[in-house]
Design a protein around this motif. Structure first.
Motif, PDB file in Angstrom:
ATOM      1  N   ASN A  53       0.839  -1.207   0.000  1.00 15.94           N
ATOM      2  CA  ASN A  53       0.000   0.000   0.000  1.00 15.94           C
ATOM      3  C   ASN A  53       0.874   1.256   0.000  1.00 15.94           C
ATOM      4  O   ASN A  53       0.772   2.104   0.894  1.00 15.94           O
ATOM      5  CB  ASN A  53      -0.959   0.011   1.191  1.00 15.94           C
ATOM      6  CG  ASN A  53      -0.239  -0.027   2.533  1.00 15.94           C
ATOM      7  OD1 ASN A  53       0.907  -0.491   2.617  1.00 15.94           O
ATOM      8  ND2 ASN A  53      -0.890   0.475   3.570  1.00 15.94           N
ATOM      9  N   PRO A  54       1.768   1.401  -0.985  1.00 18.17           N
ATOM     10  CA  PRO A  54       2.692   2.536  -0.978  1.00 18.17           C
ATOM     11  C   PRO A  54       1.988   3.880  -1.067  1.00 18.17           C
ATOM     12  O   PRO A  54       2.492   4.884  -0.549  1.00 18.17           O
ATOM     13  CB  PRO A  54       3.571   2.282  -2.212  1.00 18.17           C
ATOM     14  CG  PRO A  54       2.736   1.411  -3.108  1.00 18.17           C
ATOM     15  CD  PRO A  54       1.954   0.544  -2.182  1.00 18.17           C
ATOM     16  N   GLU A  55       0.807   3.917  -1.694  1.00 13.10           N
ATOM     17  CA  GLU A  55       0.093   5.197  -1.797  1.00 13.10           C
ATOM     18  C   GLU A  55      -0.348   5.709  -0.431  1.00 13.10           C
ATOM     19  O   GLU A  55      -0.451   6.913  -0.208  1.00 13.10           O
ATOM     20  CB  GLU A  55      -1.136   5.033  -2.721  1.00 13.10           C
ATOM     21  CG  GLU A  55      -2.262   4.179  -2.185  1.00 13.10           C
ATOM     22  CD  GLU A  55      -1.971   2.687  -2.161  1.00 13.10           C
ATOM     23  OE1 GLU A  55      -2.707   1.943  -1.492  1.00 13.10           O
ATOM     24  OE2 GLU A  55      -1.001   2.267  -2.847  1.00 13.10           O
ATOM     25  N   ALA A  56      -0.579   4.776   0.514  1.00 14.64           N
ATOM     26  CA  ALA A  56      -0.979   5.182   1.861  1.00 14.64           C
ATOM     27  C   ALA A  56       0.216   5.561   2.722  1.00 14.64           C
ATOM     28  O   ALA A  56       0.073   6.244   3.744  1.00 14.64           O
ATOM     29  CB  ALA A  56      -1.765   4.049   2.528  1.00 14.64           C
ATOM     30  N   VAL A  57       1.402   5.117   2.326  1.00  8.21           N
ATOM     31  CA  VAL A  57       2.604   5.304   3.143  1.00  8.21           C
ATOM     32  C   VAL A  57       3.434   6.498   2.677  1.00  8.21           C
ATOM     33  O   VAL A  57       4.164   7.105   3.472  1.00  8.21           O
ATOM     34  CB  VAL A  57       3.463   4.015   3.104  1.00  8.21           C
ATOM     35  CG1 VAL A  57       4.769   4.205   3.848  1.00  8.21           C
ATOM     36  CG2 VAL A  57       2.685   2.847   3.673  1.00  8.21           C
ATOM     37  N   GLN A  98      11.221   2.833   3.257  1.00 11.09           N
ATOM     38  CA  GLN A  98      11.881   3.952   2.586  1.00 11.09           C
ATOM     39  C   GLN A  98      11.638   3.873   1.077  1.00 11.09           C
ATOM     40  O   GLN A  98      11.365   4.884   0.419  1.00 11.09           O
ATOM     41  CB  GLN A  98      13.370   3.939   2.904  1.00 11.09           C
ATOM     42  CG  GLN A  98      14.163   5.074   2.261  1.00 11.09           C
ATOM     43  CD  GLN A  98      15.606   5.104   2.723  1.00 11.09           C
ATOM     44  OE1 GLN A  98      15.907   5.561   3.822  1.00 11.09           O
ATOM     45  NE2 GLN A  98      16.510   4.611   1.888  1.00 11.09           N
ATOM     46  N   LYS A  99      11.675   2.675   0.542  1.00 11.66           N
ATOM     47  CA  LYS A  99      11.416   2.472  -0.886  1.00 11.66           C
ATOM     48  C   LYS A  99       9.982   2.847  -1.239  1.00 11.66           C
ATOM     49  O   LYS A  99       9.698   3.338  -2.342  1.00 11.66           O
ATOM     50  CB  LYS A  99      11.684   1.006  -1.247  1.00 11.66           C
ATOM     51  CG  LYS A  99      11.505   0.684  -2.717  1.00 11.66           C
ATOM     52  CD  LYS A  99      11.803  -0.775  -2.988  1.00 11.66           C
ATOM     53  CE  LYS A  99      11.595  -1.110  -4.468  1.00 11.66           C
ATOM     54  NZ  LYS A  99      11.846  -2.555  -4.732  1.00 11.66           N
ATOM     55  N   ALA A 100       9.054   2.653  -0.277  1.00 11.32           N
ATOM     56  CA  ALA A 100       7.648   2.984  -0.512  1.00 11.32           C
ATOM     57  C   ALA A 100       7.375   4.473  -0.360  1.00 11.32           C
ATOM     58  O   ALA A 100       6.237   4.901  -0.555  1.00 11.32           O
ATOM     59  CB  ALA A 100       6.761   2.184   0.439  1.00 11.32           C
ATOM     60  N   GLY A 101       8.391   5.252   0.040  1.00 12.68           N
ATOM     61  CA  GLY A 101       8.230   6.695   0.142  1.00 12.68           C
ATOM     62  C   GLY A 101       7.971   7.223   1.535  1.00 12.68           C
ATOM     63  O   GLY A 101       7.648   8.408   1.704  1.00 12.68           O
TER      64      GLY A 101
END
Length: 800
Positions: free
Chosen positions: A567-571, A593-596
């Motif tokens: 769920n990278p958009e949430a993170v 960190q990779k997910a932003g």
């Protein structure tokens, strides 16, 4: 200070007391104490044991009982079956045995039954007879059966403090000259050996010229107040000023601090002793300076310790993190002394001069000295020391004697000490060193010792110190005083060994990172709740980024963070929440960190674990280069982590600040939120139902991965357990166990260390923070915080 300002501060103290007391009655009563972070009562046996701290708990509504003479109430239910200690103990502290005479004598005088006063006198007689005769000092702990001293160090702080206090006050209340003679004998020894102005350092009762430690505990803050009662004002002013400088540096007085004013134990359980001494010094001098000191105490309590459900003790004064405790003495003593400090005579419904304070700030009337004198025979203790000190003749010293024609007397004493903490690093000179004067210095200091130096080895031999080479390459030092060349050499050897222990301990501490803070800054918390967090040995060093990292939190999927985040958009641009376990901490950090993510918080999967009972937890790397990890990572135990998770369930959006220490609250946003709440209250009718439905629909679901059924006792987080885990289990979290955060060292003090940020905080508190403008009726305060209180209810209610 103007009369209007004094009245405003007095009213503010009343509001603060109301906030603390009302929350105890609403959320904790009839439990003994309030747990202000989780908004529930502390019941002995139903919470993890805190050791001796829990001895006061007995299931008799301790906070209510302790507060009765601060708040005039009717005791409706009485005390039912209080739980006591087992009766199998063999040792007790000197203060424990010597702090009975006032209350027990009062009980005898009120009831006409002499047995209570008789036994309290016997306890005092026992301690007096067991004093060390050559030094006239007493130890900290004594065997109640043999009379042998178990701990032979002596001071005026923890373990001894109120013994001295009750000797002098027993003379005042009961009129028995023997108590004054005993106190004067002890006081002469204290000023001869322990007092090293402005410091008060413990010594050995058999070798009083030798310091027993290089740090002081916060309980000695009562002593300036006792010196005022004694009539010895100059050293009282000196020690009080030194303590105030420590408070200005750390906002509160740490439980223990070193002779160069670094934190030794970082906790502060909202102790009242410094406020007590401030009150008595103002009474003695009339100097408005002490009103400003009291104002600082009020501002710091409101700014750093106030939480929605009361006032929370400080877990670490360096980070500003909280501990889930509000001891009964906080209500019984702190607010009483602060109110009396600002109260005028006409504000009181009785004359305070007709009473004496017990060590717990309860009031006993002085007329007890002439009522029901059940003890016909006074103490008959021999071997008092003849003391050549004219001030022992002062029974009721007055300001004309203490400050002859010099209203600036107190200021002239304080002036040389005003920069003693910030601009210098004094090292306490031991009495042994002082006695040497310009003569020969100690032959060898621990910091200079080299095991390969033949001259050093010869000096060790002369001091009775043996050097043993161990198989693993280390060396061990052992001292045998009998093998020293002389008694003076033996003392040098003992001093060398103490220095070596301190040096070794300091070197071990320097390898550990200090604790960090997670501060909830969004509505409705606004920085009021600060959680103790463990640091990581990789990623952003928060101590070098004073602003910290601030952002909204988001729970990641998968919750353990051990694979690519789904769920990278949430993170993205948020602080990621994840659970401990399944992989290395560094791997979790790289994945988020990779997910932003801009930061990460790892929550312990051991249910019930807490920073209150477990040592500081440090997250180690994976044995590889971790320079690629640039975001900050912090660790929260299960209890602290659940506070954030519960806040998410209640409010959905939760913003936190990751930092090396707590920052000032967002007062501007808090005031704006209050105004919006007031505006919203005018249009509740139709909007209330709509708002309620939206709130229900907006609550985010907690991932199932967050539920943990694996229950592990917090005690399992011992250093031995963690070491074996990190070495033998390669696919689990690896971490380095730290020392208790209270013992972690601060950077060494330097001439240029002015703590600019803390000075800015103090200035802002004087110029911007006006707590009087925020005072509301208690009903309004409770209504405003009702929804916040529900967010903290994360455990089952105690059944009483």
């Amino acid at each position: 200070m103007s009369k209007e300002e004094k009245r405003r501060l007095g009213n503010q103290v009343l509001e603060m007391f109301d906030h603390a007391y009302s929350n105890y009655m609403e959320h904790a009563y009839p439990a003994d104490e309030l747990m202000p972070l989780t908004c529930r009562g502390r019941v002995r046996g139903q919470e993890p044991s805190r050791g001796d701290v829990d001895d006061a708990l007995g299931k008799f509504s301790l906070t209510l009982i302790d507060t009765l003479d601060t708040l005039v109430v009717n005791l409706k239910f009485g005390v039912r079956h209080p739980e006591a200690r087992t009766g199998t103990e063999t040792d007790t502290c000197t203060a424990c045995a010597g702090t009975l005479i006032l209350e027990f004598a009062a009980l005898s005088r009120f009831t006409g039954t002499s047995i209570f006063e008789e036994y309290a006198r016997k306890a005092l007689d026992f301690i007096w007879e067991k004093r060390q005769r050559s030094s006239n000092l007493v130890g900290v702990t004594i065997n109640i059966h043999t009379g042998d001293w178990v701990r032979k160090d002596s001071g005026v702080g923890a373990g001894i403090d109120s013994y001295y206090e009750y000797l002098l006050k027993a003379y005042v209340l009961l009129g028995d000259d023997s108590f004054l003679e005993r106190f004067n004998t002890h006081y002469d020894a204290i000023m001869r050996y322990i007092s090293q102005p402005p410091l008060l350092l413990d010594v050995h009762i058999h070798k009083p010229m030798l310091n027993a430690r290089t740090w002081m505990d916060s309980l000695l803050a009562f002593f300036p107040g006792l010196q005022v009662l004694k009539g010895d004002i100059r050293p009282a002013i000196e020690t009080h000023e030194m303590l105030y400088q420590v408070i200005k540096k750390h906002n509160f007085l740490p439980e223990a601090f070193t002779t160069d004013f670094r934190v030794h134990w970082a906790q502060h359980p909202l102790r009242p002793e410094f406020a007590e001494s401030t009150y008595f010094l103002y009474k003695a001098t009339g100097d408005p300076y002490y009103l400003e000191v009291g104002k600082t105490l009020i501002e710091n309590l409101n700014k750093y310790a106030r939480v929605p459900c009361g006032f929370a003790a400080m877990k670490d004064v360096r980070t500003g993190s909280h501990e889930d405790r509000m001891d009964s003495f906080f209500l019984a003593e702190m607010f009483k002394y602060l109110y009396l400090l600002f109260a005028d005579k006409e504000d009181m419904i009785f004359d305070i001069e007709d009473y004496i304070f017990t060590t717990e700030a309860h009031l006993l009337p002085l007329w007890l000295s002439t009522t029901n004198q059940t003890i016909s025979k006074k103490n008959t203790t021999t071997e008092y020391t003849e003391l050549d000190d004219s001030n022992f003749d002062w029974t009721c010293p007055n300001t004309q004697i203490l400050f002859p024609n010099d209203p600036m007397f107190a200021q002239s004493i304080r002036e040389p000490l005003k920069n003693v903490v910030d601009k210098s690093c004094p090292r306490g000179i031991s009495r042994a060193e002082e006695s040497l004067g310009s003569g020969p210095k100690p032959p060898l200091r621990a910091r200079d010792f080299m095991a390969s130096n033949p001259e050093h080895l010869e000096i060790l031999k002369k001091m009775g110190v043996s050097l043993i080479h161990l198989k693993d390459g280390r060396v061990q030092l052992v001292q045998h005083a009998a093998q020293a060349a002389s008694s003076l050499d033996a003392e040098d050897g003992l001093r060398f060994m103490q220095e070596m222990i301190e040096l070794s301990s300091q070197q071990q501490k320097e390898q550990q990172l200090p604790p960090r803070a997670v501060q909830i800054v969004s509505h409705p918390f606004f920085g009021r709740v600060v959680l103790t967090a463990g640091p990581a040995q990789f990623g952003m060093d928060l101590s070098k980024h004073k602003a910290g990292t601030r952002g909204f939190v988001a729970t990641i999927k998968p919750y353990n963070g051990c694979s690519e985040i789904t769920n990278p958009e949430a993170v993205k641009e948020k602080i990621a929440l994840m659970q401990r376990g399944q992989c290395m901490f560094a791997e979790k950090a790289r994945n988020i960190q990779k997910a932003g993510a801009i930061g990460g918080i790892v929550i312990d999967d051991n249910e019930g674990s807490s920073s209150d009972t477990a040592p500081l937890f440090q997250m180690a790397g994976d044995g590889k280069n971790t320079d690629d990890i640039t975001i900050p990572m912090l660790f929260l135990f299960n209890k602290e982590g659940n506070i954030i998770l519960d806040a998410i369930r209640e409010y959905e959006t939760v913003e936190v600040l990751l930092s090396d220490k707590a920052k000032d609250r967002d007062l501007e946003m808090e005031n704006m939120d209050q105004k919006l709440s007031e505006n919203d209250s005018h249009k509740q009718n139709s909007e209330e139902a709509t708002s309620a439905s939206q709130d229900v629909g907006a609550v985010s679901e907690e991932p199932e991965e967050g539920e943990n059924s694996d229950v592990t006792d917090p005690a399992s987080l011992s250093p031995a357990h963690t070491d074996s885990e990190s070495v033998s289990i390669s696919n689990q979290d690896s971490y380095v166990p730290g020392t208790d955060e209270a013992s972690a060292p601060e950077p060494a003090c330097t001439q240029g260390d002015h703590q600019p940020q803390e000075q800015k905080t103090e200035t802002e508190s004087n110029s911007k923070v006006n707590w009087d403008n925020k005072v509301q009726p208690m009903e309004s305060i409770l209504a405003d915080w009702n929804e916040d209180i529900e967010a903290f209810e994360m455990m089952e209610k105690d059944e009483l």
